[in-house]
Design an enzyme around this catalytic site. Structure first.
Site, PDB file in Angstrom:
ATOM      1  N   THR A 120       0.818  -1.211   0.000  1.00 23.68           N
ATOM      2  CA  THR A 120       0.000   0.000   0.000  1.00 23.68           C
ATOM      3  C   THR A 120       0.855   1.265   0.000  1.00 23.68           C
ATOM      4  O   THR A 120       1.980   1.252   0.510  1.00 23.68           O
ATOM      5  CB  THR A 120      -0.910  -0.006   1.253  1.00 23.68           C
ATOM      6  OG1 THR A 120      -1.520   1.276   1.396  1.00 23.68           O
ATOM      7  CG2 THR A 120      -0.103  -0.270   2.532  1.00 23.68           C
ATOM      8  N   ASP A 121       0.291   2.338  -0.509  1.00 16.67           N
ATOM      9  CA  ASP A 121       0.990   3.632  -0.463  1.00 16.67           C
ATOM     10  C   ASP A 121       1.084   4.181   0.960  1.00 16.67           C
ATOM     11  O   ASP A 121       1.853   5.112   1.227  1.00 16.67           O
ATOM     12  CB  ASP A 121       0.318   4.657  -1.385  1.00 16.67           C
ATOM     13  CG  ASP A 121      -1.142   4.956  -1.052  1.00 16.67           C
ATOM     14  OD1 ASP A 121      -1.694   4.325  -0.109  1.00 16.67           O
ATOM     15  OD2 ASP A 121      -1.737   5.809  -1.727  1.00 16.67           O
ATOM     16  N   GLU A 122       0.303   3.590   1.889  1.00 17.93           N
ATOM     17  CA  GLU A 122       0.302   4.124   3.258  1.00 17.93           C
ATOM     18  C   GLU A 122       1.630   3.913   3.970  1.00 17.93           C
ATOM     19  O   GLU A 122       1.875   4.525   5.011  1.00 17.93           O
ATOM     20  CB  GLU A 122      -0.843   3.498   4.063  1.00 17.93           C
ATOM     21  CG  GLU A 122      -2.188   3.814   3.466  1.00 17.93           C
ATOM     22  CD  GLU A 122      -3.345   3.451   4.375  1.00 17.93           C
ATOM     23  OE1 GLU A 122      -3.139   3.295   5.582  1.00 17.93           O
ATOM     24  OE2 GLU A 122      -4.459   3.321   3.849  1.00 17.93           O
ATOM     25  N   TYR A 146      -1.734  -0.593  11.074  1.00 17.89           N
ATOM     26  CA  TYR A 146      -1.888  -1.219   9.753  1.00 17.89           C
ATOM     27  C   TYR A 146      -0.708  -0.885   8.846  1.00 17.89           C
ATOM     28  O   TYR A 146      -0.017  -1.770   8.335  1.00 17.89           O
ATOM     29  CB  TYR A 146      -3.209  -0.786   9.086  1.00 17.89           C
ATOM     30  CG  TYR A 146      -3.223  -1.082   7.601  1.00 17.89           C
ATOM     31  CD1 TYR A 146      -3.221  -2.397   7.146  1.00 17.89           C
ATOM     32  CD2 TYR A 146      -3.211  -0.058   6.655  1.00 17.89           C
ATOM     33  CE1 TYR A 146      -3.203  -2.685   5.781  1.00 17.89           C
ATOM     34  CE2 TYR A 146      -3.195  -0.330   5.291  1.00 17.89           C
ATOM     35  CZ  TYR A 146      -3.199  -1.645   4.864  1.00 17.89           C
ATOM     36  OH  TYR A 146      -3.165  -1.932   3.524  1.00 17.89           O
ATOM     37  N   LYS A 150       2.402  -3.281   7.340  1.00 16.14           N
ATOM     38  CA  LYS A 150       2.616  -3.449   5.889  1.00 16.14           C
ATOM     39  C   LYS A 150       4.043  -3.009   5.529  1.00 16.14           C
ATOM     40  O   LYS A 150       4.719  -3.662   4.733  1.00 16.14           O
ATOM     41  CB  LYS A 150       1.589  -2.642   5.082  1.00 16.14           C
ATOM     42  CG  LYS A 150       0.165  -3.162   5.143  1.00 16.14           C
ATOM     43  CD  LYS A 150       0.004  -4.551   4.552  1.00 16.14           C
ATOM     44  CE  LYS A 150       0.198  -4.576   3.042  1.00 16.14           C
ATOM     45  NZ  LYS A 150      -0.125  -5.934   2.492  1.00 16.14           N
TER      46      LYS A 150
HETATM   47  P1  NAD Z   1      -9.464  -7.485   2.513  1.00 21.28           P
HETATM   48  O1  NAD Z   1      -9.436  -7.186   3.972  1.00 21.28           O
HETATM   49  O2  NAD Z   1     -10.703  -7.221   1.738  1.00 21.28           O
HETATM   50  O3  NAD Z   1      -9.100  -9.028   2.273  1.00 21.28           O
HETATM   51  C1  NAD Z   1      -8.079  -9.677   2.986  1.00 21.28           C
HETATM   52  C2  NAD Z   1      -8.220 -11.185   2.743  1.00 21.28           C
HETATM   53  O4  NAD Z   1      -7.112 -11.831   3.412  1.00 21.28           O
HETATM   54  C3  NAD Z   1      -9.505 -11.792   3.325  1.00 21.28           C
HETATM   55  O5  NAD Z   1     -10.079 -12.695   2.419  1.00 21.28           O
HETATM   56  C4  NAD Z   1      -9.025 -12.514   4.584  1.00 21.28           C
HETATM   57  O6  NAD Z   1      -9.828 -13.643   4.925  1.00 21.28           O
HETATM   58  C5  NAD Z   1      -7.613 -12.925   4.171  1.00 21.28           C
HETATM   59  N1  NAD Z   1      -6.730 -13.141   5.316  1.00 21.28           N
HETATM   60  C6  NAD Z   1      -6.550 -12.316   6.386  1.00 21.28           C
HETATM   61  N2  NAD Z   1      -5.673 -12.868   7.253  1.00 21.28           N
HETATM   62  C7  NAD Z   1      -5.276 -14.048   6.706  1.00 21.28           C
HETATM   63  C8  NAD Z   1      -4.373 -15.063   7.106  1.00 21.28           C
HETATM   64  N3  NAD Z   1      -3.682 -14.967   8.273  1.00 21.28           N
HETATM   65  N4  NAD Z   1      -4.184 -16.127   6.311  1.00 21.28           N
HETATM   66  C9  NAD Z   1      -4.872 -16.234   5.127  1.00 21.28           C
HETATM   67  N5  NAD Z   1      -5.753 -15.299   4.698  1.00 21.28           N
HETATM   68  C10 NAD Z   1      -5.950 -14.220   5.480  1.00 21.28           C
HETATM   69  O7  NAD Z   1      -8.217  -6.708   1.898  1.00 21.28           O
HETATM   70  P2  NAD Z   1      -8.067  -5.994   0.465  1.00 21.28           P
HETATM   71  O8  NAD Z   1      -8.620  -4.632   0.552  1.00 21.28           O
HETATM   72  O9  NAD Z   1      -8.528  -6.923  -0.590  1.00 21.28           O
HETATM   73  O10 NAD Z   1      -6.470  -5.853   0.401  1.00 21.28           O
HETATM   74  C11 NAD Z   1      -5.682  -6.868  -0.192  1.00 21.28           C
HETATM   75  C12 NAD Z   1      -4.226  -6.451  -0.140  1.00 21.28           C
HETATM   76  O11 NAD Z   1      -4.055  -5.236  -0.860  1.00 21.28           O
HETATM   77  C13 NAD Z   1      -3.699  -6.174   1.270  1.00 21.28           C
HETATM   78  O12 NAD Z   1      -2.378  -6.657   1.349  1.00 21.28           O
HETATM   79  C14 NAD Z   1      -3.728  -4.660   1.381  1.00 21.28           C
HETATM   80  O13 NAD Z   1      -2.736  -4.200   2.280  1.00 21.28           O
HETATM   81  C15 NAD Z   1      -3.423  -4.259  -0.047  1.00 21.28           C
HETATM   82  N6  NAD Z   1      -3.942  -2.953  -0.473  1.00 21.28           N
HETATM   83  C16 NAD Z   1      -5.256  -2.650  -0.336  1.00 21.28           C
HETATM   84  C17 NAD Z   1      -5.747  -1.424  -0.805  1.00 21.28           C
HETATM   85  C18 NAD Z   1      -7.214  -1.049  -0.696  1.00 21.28           C
HETATM   86  O14 NAD Z   1      -7.578   0.071  -1.056  1.00 21.28           O
HETATM   87  N7  NAD Z   1      -8.089  -1.933  -0.250  1.00 21.28           N
HETATM   88  C19 NAD Z   1      -4.867  -0.518  -1.398  1.00 21.28           C
HETATM   89  C20 NAD Z   1      -3.513  -0.853  -1.517  1.00 21.28           C
HETATM   90  C21 NAD Z   1      -3.070  -2.084  -1.064  1.00 21.28           C
HETATM   91  O1  TDX Z   2     -17.050   5.913   7.471  1.00 20.55           O
HETATM   92  C1  TDX Z   2     -15.979   6.405   7.081  1.00 20.55           C
HETATM   93  N1  TDX Z   2     -15.879   7.760   6.907  1.00 20.55           N
HETATM   94  C2  TDX Z   2     -14.746   8.359   6.484  1.00 20.55           C
HETATM   95  O2  TDX Z   2     -14.715   9.604   6.361  1.00 20.55           O
HETATM   96  C3  TDX Z   2     -14.821   5.591   6.778  1.00 20.55           C
HETATM   97  C4  TDX Z   2     -14.891   4.101   6.946  1.00 20.55           C
HETATM   98  C5  TDX Z   2     -13.681   6.229   6.331  1.00 20.55           C
HETATM   99  N2  TDX Z   2     -13.632   7.568   6.200  1.00 20.55           N
HETATM  100  C6  TDX Z   2     -12.410   8.218   5.664  1.00 20.55           C
HETATM  101  C7  TDX Z   2     -11.092   7.752   6.252  1.00 20.55           C
HETATM  102  C8  TDX Z   2     -10.127   7.885   5.080  1.00 20.55           C
HETATM  103  O3  TDX Z   2      -9.645   9.219   4.999  1.00 20.55           O
HETATM  104  O4  TDX Z   2     -12.352   7.856   4.283  1.00 20.55           O
HETATM  105  C9  TDX Z   2     -10.998   7.607   3.850  1.00 20.55           C
HETATM  106  C10 TDX Z   2     -10.871   6.193   3.351  1.00 20.55           C
HETATM  107  O5  TDX Z   2     -11.028   5.328   4.472  1.00 20.55           O
HETATM  108  P1  TDX Z   2     -10.829   3.729   4.364  1.00 20.55           P
HETATM  109  O6  TDX Z   2     -11.782   3.162   3.379  1.00 20.55           O
HETATM  110  O7  TDX Z   2     -10.834   3.188   5.760  1.00 20.55           O
HETATM  111  O8  TDX Z   2      -9.396   3.622   3.673  1.00 20.55           O
HETATM  112  P2  TDX Z   2      -7.915   4.099   4.106  1.00 20.55           P
HETATM  113  O9  TDX Z   2      -7.764   4.209   5.576  1.00 20.55           O
HETATM  114  O10 TDX Z   2      -7.555   5.281   3.247  1.00 20.55           O
HETATM  115  O11 TDX Z   2      -7.066   2.789   3.617  1.00 20.55           O
HETATM  116  C11 TDX Z   2      -7.445   2.093   2.411  1.00 20.55           C
HETATM  117  O12 TDX Z   2      -6.542   2.391   1.354  1.00 20.55           O
HETATM  118  C12 TDX Z   2      -5.231   1.924   1.473  1.00 20.55           C
HETATM  119  C13 TDX Z   2      -7.470   0.588   2.643  1.00 20.55           C
HETATM  120  O13 TDX Z   2      -8.359   0.293   3.697  1.00 20.55           O
HETATM  121  C14 TDX Z   2      -6.097   0.060   2.937  1.00 20.55           C
HETATM  122  O14 TDX Z   2      -6.131  -1.364   3.046  1.00 20.55           O
HETATM  123  C15 TDX Z   2      -5.185   0.443   1.804  1.00 20.55           C
HETATM  124  O15 TDX Z   2      -3.863   0.067   2.107  1.00 20.55           O
END
Ligand code: NAD
Ligand code: TDX
Length: 338
Positions: A120-122, A146, A150
């Site tokens: 992630t960019d975070e 988190y 990562k």
């Molecule tokens: P998510 O939370 O929707 O899914 C995570 C999955 O991993 C789930 O199916 C969960 O059951 C599984 N999991 C969790 N712990 C586990 C374990 N110990 N063993 C096996 N499986 C396990 O997450 P996502 O949003 O799909 O993110 C996927 C990846 O992408 C993550 O590595 C996250 O850091 C990265 N990422 C997410 C975003 C975003 O915006 N969602 C952005 C950048 C990077």
């Molecule tokens: O109810 C809400 N209201 C609100 O204002 C929630 C759930 C979030 N927010 C804000 C917080 C953040 O500034 O919205 C923005 C996005 O929130 P999230 O969906 O929780 O995402 P963020 O914390 O930015 O992280 C996401 O992007 C990077 C993913 O959850 C991460 O897994 C990924 O690495």
């Protein structure tokens, strides 16, 4: 190619498996997923007879070793992924994101299997309003449990590549949106609130900026990197989609034909990162990747429609998720003008 996809029952992983089965008939997919609260078997239901599904933990060294020994490559999505949860209870983040990645690295090292690490960019922390976007050279500076776990996992990958010759690539992507995203996350939470007749909930003033990318564009970049990326290289993935949270909430309300000011401000997130922005020049120039979802408003409208059409997928998770936000102390501060 025989591929092991970790976290394939989660948001990005499930979309990745769907895209892979549709576009790449020569690839066989095994999913390893622990089915935590974030994993949903229903996301993979339409593909049930096209993939192997293994219910297990990435931190299980023996299981991971056995699965990795039978594949050509691993794409590692599995993680604890929600910042708010990491503030309430950090331990699962340390265990899955750090120890789980260690377990995969030991297995790919032993069996000399190609490995792609999804991050992630975070990990770079946050930016001020006028700062330049993150690049592959930006120093790590994570803010939350988190993002720090990562970041730790990324550093393990870099060390295993340099010290043990593991054939790894890494990608750090910005905020994803699209179908199959858990209702705890910002966009699906507001969409499903509106379907339920509840006002959207904006943390604090809503001035924080996120750089939105459609999940399918992220996953096409992952394939480009897996096939043509340089070993040891990190690629940033982003689609120039910077928007502040308030603007996104207003767009969601407009997609429901509602007054764009019809939302509530709620308690802000502690340590809330101000702004993320990605410079994806390396990915674009070296691998020729370009996003297909250029129009965020159109992608958002399609996502709204997906949640309208797939209530049975998200409904079982909605009430429990909202109860967790209340238990964590979320309070309404007032309407749009507050
Ligand atoms: P998510 O939370 O929707 O899914 C995570 C999955 O991993 C789930 O199916 C969960 O059951 C599984 N999991 C969790 N712990 C586990 C374990 N110990 N063993 C096996 N499986 C396990 O997450 P996502 O949003 O799909 O993110 C996927 C990846 O992408 C993550 O590595 C996250 O850091 C990265 N990422 C997410 C975003 C975003 O915006 N969602 C952005 C950048 C990077
Ligand atoms: O109810 C809400 N209201 C609100 O204002 C929630 C759930 C979030 N927010 C804000 C917080 C953040 O500034 O919205 C923005 C996005 O929130 P999230 O969906 O929780 O995402 P963020 O914390 O930015 O992280 C996401 O992007 C990077 C993913 O959850 C991460 O897994 C990924 O690495």
């Amino acid at each position: 190619m025989r591929l092991l996809v970790t976290g394939g029952a989660g948001f990005i992983g499930a979309n990745f498996v769907k895209q892979t089965i549709a576009d790449r008939p020569g690839v066989t997919v095994t999913v390893l997923d622990a089915l935590t609260y974030a994993g949903n078997r229903a996301s993979l239901e339409p593909l049930a007879d096209r993939i192997d599904f293994v219910h297990g933990d990435i931190a299980d060294l023996d299981l991971v070793d056995e699965l990795v020994s039978g594949v050509d490559a691993v794409v590692h999505f599995a993680a604890e992924s929600h910042n708010d949860n990491s503030l309430a209870e950090p331990w699962p983040f340390v265990q899955t994101n750090i120890v789980g990645t260690y377990s995969l690295l030991q297995a790919v090292r032993r069996h000399d299997v190609r490995y792609h690490h999804v991050s992630t960019d975070e990990v770079y922390g946050d930016l001020g309003p006028g700062d330049r976007a993150f690049t592959e050279r930006t120093p790590y500076n994570p803010s939350s449990p988190y993002s720090s776990t990562k970041a730790a996992s990324d550093l393990l990958v870099r060390a295993w590549t340099r010290s043990f010759g593991v054939r790894a690539t890494l990608s750090n992507c910005s905020n994803n949106y699209g179908p199959y995203q858990h209702v705890e996350k910002f966009i699906p939470r507001q969409i499903t609130n509106l379907i339920d007749g509840v006002r959207p909930r904006l943390y604090g003033a809503g001035h924080q900026v996120r750089d939105w990318i459609h999940v399918d564009d992220h996953n096409r970049a992952v394939w480009d990197i897996l096939e043509r990326g340089r070993i040891g290289q990190t690629y940033l993935i982003g689609a120039d989609g910077e928007l502040d949270n308030k603007s996104v909430v207003r767009m969601i309300l407009e997609a429901f034909d509602r007054d764009p000011d019809d939302f509530d401000h709620v308690t802000d997130r502690p340590g809330h990162d101000q702004r993320y922005a990605i410079d994806a020049t390396l990915l674009r120039t070296e691998l020729g990747w370009t996003p297909r979802y250029g129009d965020f408003r159109a992608g958002l409208a399609a996502t709204v429609q997906w949640y309208r059409d797939n209530e049975s997928w998200w409904r079982p998770y909605k009430a429990i998720t909202e109860r967790a936000y209340v238990a964590a102390g979320e309070q309404t501060l007032g309407g749009a003008s507050a």
